[in-house]
Structures are given as C-alpha cells and as structure tokens.
Enzyme design. Sequence first.
Site, PDB file in Angstrom:
ATOM      1  N   SER A 119       0.819  -1.209   0.000  1.00 48.80           N
ATOM      2  CA  SER A 119       0.000   0.000   0.000  1.00 48.80           C
ATOM      3  C   SER A 119       0.854   1.261   0.000  1.00 48.80           C
ATOM      4  O   SER A 119       0.361   2.334  -0.304  1.00 48.80           O
ATOM      5  CB  SER A 119      -0.943   0.002   1.196  1.00 48.80           C
ATOM      6  OG  SER A 119      -0.282  -0.442   2.337  1.00 48.80           O
ATOM      7  N   HIS A 140      -2.458  -3.413  -6.499  1.00 47.28           N
ATOM      8  CA  HIS A 140      -2.951  -2.975  -5.190  1.00 47.28           C
ATOM      9  C   HIS A 140      -4.473  -3.080  -5.129  1.00 47.28           C
ATOM     10  O   HIS A 140      -5.184  -2.349  -5.814  1.00 47.28           O
ATOM     11  CB  HIS A 140      -2.485  -1.529  -4.919  1.00 47.28           C
ATOM     12  CG  HIS A 140      -2.840  -1.051  -3.558  1.00 47.28           C
ATOM     13  ND1 HIS A 140      -3.201   0.247  -3.275  1.00 47.28           N
ATOM     14  CD2 HIS A 140      -2.909  -1.710  -2.369  1.00 47.28           C
ATOM     15  CE1 HIS A 140      -3.460   0.364  -1.987  1.00 47.28           C
ATOM     16  NE2 HIS A 140      -3.300  -0.810  -1.417  1.00 47.28           N
ATOM     17  N   GLU A 152      -5.161  -0.907  -8.368  1.00 47.51           N
ATOM     18  CA  GLU A 152      -4.131  -0.023  -8.919  1.00 47.51           C
ATOM     19  C   GLU A 152      -3.041  -0.928  -9.506  1.00 47.51           C
ATOM     20  O   GLU A 152      -2.478  -1.767  -8.785  1.00 47.51           O
ATOM     21  CB  GLU A 152      -3.553   0.868  -7.828  1.00 47.51           C
ATOM     22  CG  GLU A 152      -4.578   1.859  -7.290  1.00 47.51           C
ATOM     23  CD  GLU A 152      -4.052   2.729  -6.150  1.00 47.51           C
ATOM     24  OE1 GLU A 152      -4.315   3.937  -6.164  1.00 47.51           O
ATOM     25  OE2 GLU A 152      -3.385   2.189  -5.233  1.00 47.51           O
ATOM     26  N   ASN A 190      -3.951   5.882  -1.709  1.00 45.58           N
ATOM     27  CA  ASN A 190      -3.400   6.181  -0.384  1.00 45.58           C
ATOM     28  C   ASN A 190      -2.700   7.534  -0.328  1.00 45.58           C
ATOM     29  O   ASN A 190      -2.618   8.143   0.743  1.00 45.58           O
ATOM     30  CB  ASN A 190      -2.468   5.059   0.074  1.00 45.58           C
ATOM     31  CG  ASN A 190      -3.262   3.875   0.600  1.00 45.58           C
ATOM     32  OD1 ASN A 190      -4.398   4.042   1.056  1.00 45.58           O
ATOM     33  ND2 ASN A 190      -2.699   2.690   0.516  1.00 45.58           N
TER      34      ASN A 190
END
Length: 294
Positions: A119, A140, A152, A190
């Site tokens: 992450s 991800h 992702e 994130n």
Amino acid sequence: MPIKRVGVLGCGLMGSGIAQVCAMAGYETVAREVADEPLQKGMKSIQKQLGKLVEKEKLSAGDRDAALGRLTGTTRLEDLAGCDIVIEAIVEELEAKNALWRTLDALCGPETIFASNTSSLTIADMAAATKRPGRMVGLHFFNPVPVMKLVEVVRTIATDPQAFDTAFQFARSLGKEPIVCKDSSGFVVNLLLVPYMMDAIRALEQGVATTADIDKGMQLGTGHPMGPFILADFVGLDTLDRIGGIMLGEYNEKRYASPPLLKRMISLGMYGRKSGRGFYDYSGPEPVPVDLGI
Ligand code: 3HC
C-alpha cells in the site's frame, strides 16, 4: 504468456480476499502462509465468504465447489514454483517482502510475474532485490477485496510493457476496474486517503466536532460510504500509522505524520475494528464512539 496458475503470498485479510477472487475467476490458485494456523484461518474465511454468496444466491453451490477445487493452501514456497503470477500480500515490511522475492526468484521460471499488493512501499525497491525487475509490478487491491472494484496496477521505470499489460488484463479478468499508476509511494488512493484520515484525527484533536459528527459530515456531505474514523478503524489504526510512516519517510511532508492521538491509541492496543476498539467500540450490535477525553 496466458496466466493459468496464481500464487498468493499471505492469507490474511487481503491475501485471502485476493485468493478468493482469483479462484472464483477460474485460476488455479495456491495460497501460501508461514504456518498452518494462519493458513487454516485464511482458508476458512474464504469458505465462509463463498458460503455467504451461495446463501444470498449470488453464487451457485456448484460454482462455489469449483472455486474451492481450484484453491490450494500451502506453507511451502516451493509450491509456488509453477505459478505464472505471484501476488504478495504479507506484512508491510520491505525486508520481509524482499526475502520472499529473493527465494521465489530462484524457484520460479523467468517469465513469472511478481506482483506486490503493497500500500505504500515502492515496487522498484522490491524489483531491485530480484533478477527480474522487468517482471515486477504492483497490484494494489482494496479492502474488502471481493467487493471493492478498484485495482491499482503499478509500473516502475523498469517494468516490461508486456508484463504490465498482462497484469492489467489479469486484474480486469478478476472482474476489477484497473487503473494505471506510477511507482510512487501510496500510488493514487493512499496518496490522497492517508492525509485525509490523518486530517480527520487532527480535526478531532482540535475539537472541531465529535467523532460521530465528523463521520456523519463526511458521509452525508460527500457521499462516502464510511466516515474517516469508521474507515480508519476498518483499515486498522496500526496499519494507517505504518503506511503514513512510510509515506512520511518518502515525501518528508507532515500531512502523512501520525497525530499524537493516533500514536497513543496504538500504544494502548486500540487498533480499530480488528481489536474491538479504536475510534469506536465494536463490542455491541452497533459501533459506539469511544470517549477519547477530547
Ligand atoms: N467481505 C466481503 N463482503 C463484504 C464485506 C467483507 N468484509 N463487507 C461487506 N461485504 C458485502 C456485503 O455482504 C454486501 O454484499 P451484498 O450487496 O451482496 O449483500 C455488500 O458488501 C455491502 O455490504 P453492507 O450492506 O453490509 O454494508 P455497506 O453497504 O456499508 O458496504 C462496504 C460495506 C462495502 C465495506 C462499504 O462500507 C464501503 O465501500 N466502505 C469503504 C471501504 C473502503 O474505502 N475500502 C478501502 C480501504 S483503503 C484500502 O483498502 C487500501 C489499503 O492500502 C489501506
């Protein structure tokens, strides 16, 4: 090279979700854990999730059995040798991840794609530990993996375009919506979500509003499915702190820094939903805001 066999490293919350969606999408899937106990826990959780889908008539019993038939659990890394792609979903520690990549680099064929579900670490820092930087990508996923549509897909400056395309199409074949991301810490989601949750904690520390009202404000004011505190508890406060710390180290920007309240809660074992207490107490039928003395 078409992907037929998938290896998943780690069968915790994310790894078990990833293994589940891979097996459901028709891939032979090998989930690997370090020991029998966490492996059995992960495999049971997949069986339970598939059972719920059958109960809700979203999956036939036959399709459940077929998905479970495609799924194997193991504690041996050697069992991942024949995989076309290996997806890593272990603890967010670069050295732990790289130790696995080094071993697998020697076990897997040269064409095998290595994908990390990290992450906040960069994919290049893992690619550098292998002799196959061209075949290293990020994949991800988001929690809960079976429900969240986004993946992702991350390419480094060394990723082969063909390996990237294979990974991108693979994500799509799982029924996900992939997006292309550059290899920068936190990727897209994130990068924006971590400072948002940190800011919510700072707003709480400043007494802008109560936990419940900040959550209600963001949920009803912006249409988010969860407010920032319910979400932080859902992600795990220790995980948020760890991801924020890695991003702070990468960007040296205060917005990624854990506010003091977050650090104190972690010291006291308040990790959020998984420990039963975080910004909310989860012991009753509905989450109740915890009195944090603010
Ligand atoms: N596993 C599997 N399925 C789940 C689930 C879980 N843990 N939690 C909920 N679901 C399913 C439910 O069974 C239900 O399915 P159905 O429509 O077939 O009946 C569906 O999801 C909706 O669940 P609910 O009706 O119980 O509750 P909600 O409508 O509130 O949805 C939610 C739950 C999908 C979790 C929603 O609240 C949501 O989208 N929250 C935001 C989650 C989020 O932002 N995740 C990303 C976190 S960040 C991250 O993962 C990145 C990492 O790097 C930190």
